[in-house]
Design an enzyme around this catalytic site. Structure first.
Site, PDB file in Angstrom:
ATOM      1  N   GLY A 151       0.813  -1.220   0.000  1.00 13.76           N
ATOM      2  CA  GLY A 151       0.000   0.000   0.000  1.00 13.76           C
ATOM      3  C   GLY A 151       0.842   1.263   0.000  1.00 13.76           C
ATOM      4  N   SER A 152       0.311   2.345  -0.564  1.00 11.73           N
ATOM      5  CA  SER A 152       1.111   3.549  -0.729  1.00 11.73           C
ATOM      6  C   SER A 152       0.249   4.671  -1.285  1.00 11.73           C
ATOM      7  CB  SER A 152       2.277   3.257  -1.675  1.00 11.73           C
ATOM      8  OG  SER A 152       1.813   2.530  -2.789  1.00 11.73           O
TER       9      SER A 152
END
Length: 213
Positions: free
Chosen positions: A182-183
């Site tokens: 995730g980012s």
């Protein structure tokens, strides 16, 4: 470089995933073989097989038919914020969950003028202070002038893998890099260009138009 067509149905893995995927897959294969000798190894083989399958899903890299528009989304995800910037640009921030495709694409065609790695923290990407996280700042010379894009690492994603370097010519929608897990990805719309997306809207990298015509 030509942009990939979505007509291909073959499964593709993102570049730069080997350090994560290969050890896990090798361990899974080894425990599967040991299970044939001793069923107790299944206690390790089953969760490892599930982990390998999950990583294959996380690191998928599907082909896409590039959308129409001057500026396309660089990431799969959900629009987290749309903010006017002091220099009259507009920042569109896109949050990528662990379930999204993690390969980022060029928002428009041009030349890569700089790719700068900036050290920082690892706050969750949805945190308002994640601007100071580990990140890679891109600048593209385009028909609209300089366009900035920022790949931001999150609490889990601690490695950003650029595919291009300064001086490269890039096509709109071309793969330019990977953020593991995730980012967040920010793209700054140049002055005078209004956003076509709003908070909460889902985006598809290289497909969703994010500027008004």
């Amino acid at each position: 470089m030509s942009v990939d067509s979505a007509k291909s149905s073959r499964f593709r893995l993102a570049r730069g995933v080997s350090p994560w995927l290969l050890p896990t897959a090798a361990t899974t294969a080894a425990t599967a073989l040991l299970t044939r000798r001793d069923r107790r190894w299944a206690l390790a083989a089953v969760p490892l097989s599930a982990l390998t399958g999950a990583m294959l899903w996380f690191f998928r890299d599907p082909d896409r038919t590039v959308g129409e528009g001057r500026i396309l989304s660089p990431a799969d995800g959900v629009v987290q914020s749309v903010d006017p910037w002091p220099d009259r640009r507009t920042r569109v921030a896109i949050f990528m969950s662990p379930l999204n495709v993690h390969v980022n694409r060029a928002p428009l065609a041009g030349n890569v003028t700089s790719v700068q790695h900036v050290a920082g923290g690892f706050l969750p990407a949805f945190n308002k202070d994640s601007d100071q996280n580990e990140r890679v700042v891109w600048h593209f010379a385009t028909a609209l002038g300089d366009v900035e894009m920022v790949q931001i690492a999150g609490a889990v994603a601690r490695r950003i893998v650029p595919y291009l370097t300064a001086g490269a010519k890039v096509a709109q929608g071309e793969r330019i890099g990977l953020i593991r897990f995730g980012s967040r990805v920010d793209v700054y719309l140049p002055e005078g260009i209004s956003p076509a997306v709003s908070v909460g809207e889902k985006t598809v990298a290289g497909v969703t138009r994010i500027d008004h015509g």
